[in-house]
Design an enzyme around this catalytic site. Structure first.
Site, short mmCIF file in Angstrom:
data_model
loop_
_atom_site.label_atom_id
_atom_site.label_comp_id
_atom_site.label_asym_id
_atom_site.label_seq_id
_atom_site.Cartn_x
_atom_site.Cartn_y
_atom_site.Cartn_z
N ILE A 69 0.88 -1.17 0.00
CA ILE A 69 0.00 0.00 0.00
C ILE A 69 0.92 1.21 0.00
O ILE A 69 1.84 1.31 0.82
CB ILE A 69 -0.95 0.00 1.23
N SER A 70 0.73 2.11 -0.97
CA SER A 70 1.64 3.25 -1.14
C SER A 70 1.57 4.18 0.06
O SER A 70 0.55 4.27 0.76
CB SER A 70 1.28 4.03 -2.41
N GLN A 71 2.65 4.92 0.27
CA GLN A 71 2.67 5.86 1.38
C GLN A 71 1.63 6.96 1.16
O GLN A 71 1.28 7.29 0.02
CB GLN A 71 4.06 6.47 1.55
#
Length: 230
Positions: A69-71
């Site tokens: 999950i991207s920052q």
């Protein structure tokens, strides 16, 4: 407001979400619509329970099967670009992953079509989104092919890096639509915006980024470890 967020969820993170949003604002995210939905959506529900306490930190987190999950800043930046460029009504997302990005798109009022090549992730995302009362259109399939039968789209967003533009996807954009994608060349990734007028492509470099690579094909449930579907 999300219709199916219980009071117990709020006990974990409202102040933490507020700190995340304050950090995003400090780091240059200015669209209040983006900040509002990120303040509301419980990000910790999209990661394994063991990582819940880190869900609001400025880092990407593993979600299984070699995916992340991207920052928060990267997610916010992509949402801000979409709203600035086309204010899209219909969006195709390539790479559902945890479902977090699809949830935010839906909360911003967009009709979301999202493709995930790993069936267990697609099912897990559907379960999480369903618990929150969100209903984007989800599909298990090869994202590189897009979703031609549901085209045209106002925007196509990639949540995985690609080595080149994928010409078949431009045919799934309406004239005036955009394609937002991480591009990888010589080991370096850049977030690229491509505008499509129906005949020509205009490109804009939005700066460095880091995403997992886009892979072709699909992975079925029988091939996967399906642990921690919450």
């Amino acid at each position: 407001m999300l219709p199916h967020v219980s009071p117990e969820v709020g006990m974990i993170s409202p102040r933490t979400r507020a700190r995340m949003v304050a950090r995003l604002r400090k780091d240059g995210i200015a669209d209040e619509r983006v900040l509002a939905v990120m303040a509301e959506l419980p990000r910790h529900l999209f990661v394994a329970e063991a990582l819940s306490s880190r869900a609001y930190e400025p880092i990407s987190l593993p979600i299984g099967f070699g995916q992340t999950i991207s920052q928060p800043w990267v997610v916010a930046r992509m949402l801000e670009v979409l709203l600035r460029e086309v204010a899209p009504q219909r969006v195709l997302e390539i790479g559902t992953g945890s479902g977090y990005h699809a949830a935010l798109l839906a909360m911003l009022g967009m009709e979301v079509f999202s493709i995930e090549r790993i069936e267990a992730l697609q099912r897990r995302a559907a379960a999480t989104l369903g618990k929150l009362g969100l209903r984007p259109h989800l599909r298990h399939g090869d994202g590189a092919l897009g979703w031609p039968e549901r085209a045209p789209f106002d925007a196509i967003v990639f949540t995985a890096a690609v080595p080149c533009a994928l010409p078949p996807l431009f045919a799934q954009l309406r004239p005036g639509g955009i394609l937002l994608m991480p591009m990888e060349e010589d080991g370096q990734q850049r977030l690229c915006l491509r505008r499509w007028d129906g005949a020509r492509i205009q490109e804009q470099d939005l700066g460095p980024c880091h995403f997992v690579p886009l892979l072709a094909g699909t992975v079925s449930l029988s091939q996967e470890d399906t642990t921690w579907i919450r």
